[in-house]
Design an enzyme around this catalytic site. Structure first.
Site, PDB file in Angstrom:
ATOM      1  N   ASP A 158      33.470  39.225  34.128  1.00 24.53           N
ATOM      2  CA  ASP A 158      32.893  37.919  34.455  1.00 24.53           C
ATOM      3  C   ASP A 158      33.066  36.981  33.268  1.00 24.53           C
ATOM      4  OD1 ASP A 158      32.105  38.881  36.880  1.00 24.53           O
ATOM      5  OD2 ASP A 158      30.061  39.367  36.234  1.00 24.53           O
ATOM      6  N   TYR A 163      29.807  49.715  28.394  1.00 22.75           N
ATOM      7  CA  TYR A 163      29.198  48.386  28.369  1.00 22.75           C
ATOM      8  C   TYR A 163      27.941  48.403  27.522  1.00 22.75           C
ATOM      9  CZ  TYR A 163      32.020  47.106  32.472  1.00 22.75           C
ATOM     10  OH  TYR A 163      33.040  46.831  33.335  1.00 22.75           O
ATOM     11  N   TYR A 178      30.242  47.654  39.312  1.00 19.11           N
ATOM     12  CA  TYR A 178      29.614  46.356  39.034  1.00 19.11           C
ATOM     13  C   TYR A 178      28.320  46.611  38.260  1.00 19.11           C
ATOM     14  CZ  TYR A 178      32.809  44.404  42.515  1.00 19.11           C
ATOM     15  OH  TYR A 178      33.921  44.012  43.209  1.00 19.11           O
TER      16      TYR A 178
END
Ligand SMILES: [Zn+2]
Length: 435
Positions: free
Chosen positions: A258, A325, A397
């Site tokens: 994103d 992440y 996601y």
């Protein structure tokens, strides 16, 4: 199953076709044959088959033979005389031109292969590749027949022209077609009747690091003409392309984060394509310096020059990669460190079911994904704020893993903690790829 010859007869009753254009409709049947040979063979067989039926007293075959006479573009005069058919069809003005190519395909092959070969010899090149631009009307006419007769073994006229011209150019110029690393690409433009010489694309593999947020991969221009985000990876590549004298660029990137997500650590792999570059011998370091001088928020590490096969390997690899992440997560109710330790244990090795996130549902199909979380480490920052390091499969996601996306992702942090959790900052720390 319908007979091949019945199809050919039906096609020829309706459409006049030259040998090549008929043969090309069946190009993938038989090997080591030229389409012109295929077409000629089909026409000869058609005539023989109809002749046989006529001799056996088939009245319909006689009518069929008459009706294909002006389309088959083969000498039928003596057969007609022999069969005592009183026909003037053989008069030359009755022979129709090929429906697809208008009888020019052989000329195109001969004329352009000589022209290209001459240019190659003059430029003393050793290898080349042919590109071709065919007028739409020709492609449309080809498509009409393929659709109407539901043909399955056809080859496109573009492909045939490229191959046949390539073969002839090789013979005349004593050079080689090279699909991977041609010295030059000759683009034959049949709309404007020109030949353009292009250098093959320069493809360079490397990584990019996004040190700030609000940075997109491609430059995003809104309907009113203004930019949606101040900076894009594409901006930097375009800037560098002027140093290489490239006419255009393309970015080949495995996956996409994103715009508000940073990419840290080793960065995200990409292949930069400089199209038709005038400068090829730029060093990786030189390119890296140019790219890195553009903005303090985007940094590049260039690894090596690659060939085109590499791009598909890179793209396929995206779904096999694993990623790490870092997320900053805000929760509505207070939580304690014991609960976070339980969260780490609960999600270890767990498969997450995700329907396409609501925020991208306008752009993407609503499907169910199954992606695995490998492990999670957390660090409590305050009573309702914690940091999480999430190692998971590529394509998961992460924002929805945290929020639950109104139940569309399950299990989720919100679901497990029993309180709404929200990702307020996200960074990619590591992309592990298998290219
Ligand atoms: Zn034709």
């Amino acid at each position: 199953m319908k007979n091949l010859i019945e199809d050919v007869i039906n096609i020829l009753m309706k459409y006049p076709l030259c040998n090549r254009c008929l043969g090309r409709l069946y190009a993938y049947l038989g090997r080591e044959l030229d389409n012109a040979e295929r077409g000629k063979a089909l026409k000869i067989y058609t005539i023989m088959e109809l002749h046989k039926r006529i001799l056996e007293g088939d009245e319909k075959a006689l009518e069929t033979l008459k009706s294909i006479a002006s389309n088959i573009k083969m000498p039928l005069k003596s057969l007609f005389n022999y069969l005592k058919i009183n026909s003037k069809i053989e008069a030359s003005n009755e022979i129709k031109k090929c429906f697809i190519c208008n009888d020019i395909i052989d000329d195109i092959i001969n004329v352009y292969s000589k022209l290209v070969a001459k240019q190659i010899i003059e430029a003393q090149r050793k290898s080349f590749l042919i590109g071709i631009i065919v007028p739409n009307e020709i492609l449309e006419r080809e498509a009409i027949i393929i659709k109407e007769f539901k043909l399955k073994h056809w080859e496109s006229i573009k492909r045939e022209l490229k191959r046949e011209i390539g073969k002839k150019v090789q013979q005349i110029s004593n050079t080689n077609v090279d699909f991977e690393k041609p010295e030059a690409i000759y683009i034959i433009d049949l709309i404007h009747n020109t030949i353009r010489v292009e250098s093959p694309s320069l493809l360079i593999f490397g990584y990019y690091l996004k040190l700030g947020r609000n940075i997109s991969q491609n430059t995003w221009i809104k309907e009113n003409g203004s930019r949606k985000y101040p900076l894009a990876v594409e901006d930097v590549i375009r800037y560098a392309s002027s140093y290489i004298g490239a006419k255009d660029i393309a970015l080949h990137i495995a996956g996409r984060e994103d715009v508000d997500v940073r990419v840290l650590g080793n960065g995200r792999p990409l292949v930069i394509e400089f199209k038709n570059p005038s400068k090829r011998n730029i060093s990786l370091l030189e390119l890296e310096n140019i790219l890195n001088s553009f903005s303090r928020w985007l940094k590049f590490k260039m690894e090596m020059k690659v060939d085109r096969n590499f791009i598909s390997r890179l793209k396929q690899s995206a779904s096999f990669t694993s990623k790490i992440y870092r997320a900053i997560i805000l929760v509505e109710n207070t939580i304690d460190s014991n609960r976070l330790a339980e969260l780490e244990r609960f999600f270890k090795g767990l498969v997450i079911y995700q329907r396409t996130p609501l925020r991208i549902l306008r752009r993407k199909k609503d499907i169910m994904r199954k992606k695995r979380v490998f492990s999670i480490k957390t660090l409590q920052l305050s009573s309702n704020l914690f940091e999480a390091f999430i190692k998971c499969e590529g394509g998961l996601y992460v924002k929805e893993l945290i929020s639950g996306d109104n139940g569309r992702t399950t299990p989720s942090f919100s679901e497990f903690l029993g309180t709404q959790a929200r990702c307020i900052e996200l960074d990619v720390l590591h992309v592990h790829e298998y290219i």
